[in-house]
Design a protein around this motif. Structure first.
Motif, PDB file in Angstrom:
ATOM      1  N   ILE A   1       5.632  -5.445   4.593  1.00 11.11           N
ATOM      2  CA  ILE A   1       4.679  -6.483   4.193  1.00 11.11           C
ATOM      3  C   ILE A   1       5.231  -7.857   4.571  1.00 11.11           C
ATOM      4  CG2 ILE A   1       3.535  -7.589   2.231  1.00 11.11           C
ATOM      5  CD1 ILE A   1       3.815  -4.791   0.801  1.00 11.11           C
ATOM      6  N   GLY A   2       6.526  -8.048   4.314  1.00 12.24           N
ATOM      7  CA  GLY A   2       7.164  -9.322   4.625  1.00 12.24           C
ATOM      8  C   GLY A   2       7.140  -9.632   6.110  1.00 12.24           C
ATOM      9  N   TRP A   3       7.499  -8.640   6.938  1.00 15.39           N
ATOM     10  CA  TRP A   3       7.533  -8.944   8.376  1.00 15.39           C
ATOM     11  C   TRP A   3       6.139  -9.129   8.952  1.00 15.39           C
ATOM     12  CZ3 TRP A   3       5.262  -5.814  11.913  1.00 15.39           C
ATOM     13  CH2 TRP A   3       5.312  -4.430  11.786  1.00 15.39           C
ATOM     14  N   ALA A   4       5.165  -8.407   8.427  1.00 18.42           N
ATOM     15  CA  ALA A   4       3.794  -8.600   8.921  1.00 18.42           C
ATOM     16  C   ALA A   4       3.294 -10.002   8.564  1.00 18.42           C
ATOM     17  CB  ALA A   4       2.872  -7.535   8.341  1.00 18.42           C
ATOM     18  N   SER A   5       3.616 -10.451   7.362  1.00 16.49           N
ATOM     19  CA  SER A   5       3.208 -11.793   6.934  1.00 16.49           C
ATOM     20  C   SER A   5       3.926 -12.867   7.740  1.00 16.49           C
ATOM     21  CB  SER A   5       3.499 -11.975   5.441  1.00 16.49           C
ATOM     22  OG  SER A   5       2.822 -10.998   4.682  1.00 16.49           O
ATOM     23  N   ALA A   6       5.221 -12.658   7.979  1.00 18.17           N
ATOM     24  CA  ALA A   6       5.984 -13.616   8.781  1.00 18.17           C
ATOM     25  C   ALA A   6       5.464 -13.641  10.214  1.00 18.17           C
ATOM     26  CB  ALA A   6       7.474 -13.271   8.755  1.00 18.17           C
TER      27      ALA A   6
ATOM     28  N   ALA B   1      -0.097  -5.863   3.156  1.00 17.73           N
ATOM     29  CA  ALA B   1      -0.545  -6.884   4.101  1.00 17.73           C
ATOM     30  C   ALA B   1      -2.002  -7.255   3.828  1.00 17.73           C
ATOM     31  CB  ALA B   1      -0.365  -6.394   5.534  1.00 17.73           C
ATOM     32  N   PHE B   2      -2.797  -6.280   3.458  1.00 16.18           N
ATOM     33  CA  PHE B   2      -4.192  -6.543   3.098  1.00 16.18           C
ATOM     34  C   PHE B   2      -4.252  -7.492   1.901  1.00 16.18           C
ATOM     35  CE2 PHE B   2      -7.792  -5.335   0.335  1.00 16.18           C
ATOM     36  CZ  PHE B   2      -8.842  -5.707   1.158  1.00 16.18           C
ATOM     37  N   LEU B   3      -3.446  -7.222   0.877  1.00 17.92           N
ATOM     38  CA  LEU B   3      -3.445  -8.074  -0.316  1.00 17.92           C
ATOM     39  C   LEU B   3      -2.917  -9.479  -0.012  1.00 17.92           C
ATOM     40  CD1 LEU B   3      -2.240  -5.465  -2.973  1.00 17.92           C
ATOM     41  CD2 LEU B   3      -4.558  -6.382  -2.648  1.00 17.92           C
ATOM     42  N   VAL B   4      -1.873  -9.566   0.805  1.00 18.62           N
ATOM     43  CA  VAL B   4      -1.366 -10.882   1.215  1.00 18.62           C
ATOM     44  C   VAL B   4      -2.455 -11.644   1.962  1.00 18.62           C
ATOM     45  CG1 VAL B   4       0.271 -12.054   2.756  1.00 18.62           C
ATOM     46  CG2 VAL B   4       1.072 -10.262   1.212  1.00 18.62           C
TER      47      VAL B   4
ATOM     48  N   VAL C   1      -4.977 -12.976  -0.634  1.00 20.52           N
ATOM     49  CA  VAL C   1      -4.468 -14.009  -1.530  1.00 20.52           C
ATOM     50  C   VAL C   1      -4.045 -15.280  -0.789  1.00 20.52           C
ATOM     51  CG1 VAL C   1      -2.659 -14.553  -3.210  1.00 20.52           C
ATOM     52  CG2 VAL C   1      -3.781 -12.325  -3.270  1.00 20.52           C
ATOM     53  N   TRP C   2      -3.306 -15.128   0.320  1.00 19.56           N
ATOM     54  CA  TRP C   2      -2.702 -16.295   0.967  1.00 19.56           C
ATOM     55  C   TRP C   2      -3.407 -16.753   2.244  1.00 19.56           C
ATOM     56  CZ3 TRP C   2       1.058 -13.126  -1.512  1.00 19.56           C
ATOM     57  CH2 TRP C   2       1.705 -13.764  -2.575  1.00 19.56           C
TER      58      TRP C   2
END
Length: 106
Positions: A14-19, A70-73, A76-77
Motif C-alpha cells: 500500500i505504501g509503495w503504491a501510494s508513493a 490502495a483503494f482506501l488510500v 481518503v487522500w
C-alpha cells in the motif's frame, strides 16, 4: 510468523503504491526512492512468507491487501470515486482475503 510477514508485506505494498502515485511518473526524487525502498521490503517479506505459506494463498492475500489498501488510500487522500459498484468490488476483495486465510492449506 509467516502471516505477520505477509500482512506487513501487504501494508508495505500500500505504501509503495501510494508513493508511486506521488512520484508523478518517477519524476520526483523522494517519492521515487520511497517507492523502491518500500517495494523491496514488501517483496522481501512476501518471499519470507512464501517459505511456508502456499504460493496461491500468499500471493492472493498480498495482492488483496495491497489492492484494498490502495483503494482506501485513493478514496481518503486522492479523492477517488466512492461509487457503490467500486465499494462492492472492494468488499469482494476483502471477502477473498478472509476466505483465503480461513481455508485449510492442505
Amino acid at each position: 510468523m509467516p502471516w505477520v510477514y505477509l500482512v506487513v508485506a501487504g501494508l508495505l505494498e500500500i505504501g509503495w503504491a501510494s508513493a508511486m502515485k506521488q512520484s508523478a511518473g518517477f519524476t520526483k526524487l523522494v517519492p521515487t526512492v520511497l517507492t523502491i525502498v518500500l517495494m523491496l521490503g514488501s517483496f522481501g517479506l512476501l518471499a519470507a512468507a512464501m517459505r511456508t505459506l502456499p504460493l496461491g494463498t500468499a500471493y492472493a492475500v498480498w495482492t488483496g491487501i495491497g489492492a484494498l489498501g490502495a483503494f482506501l488510500v485513493g478514496l481518503v487522500w486522492f479523492g477517488d470515486s466512492a461509487h457503490p459498484m467500486r465499494l462492492l468490488a472492494a468488499a469482494l476483495i476483502l471477502s477473498g482475503i478472509v476466505l483465503m486465510k480461513a481455508a485449510p492449506s492442505s
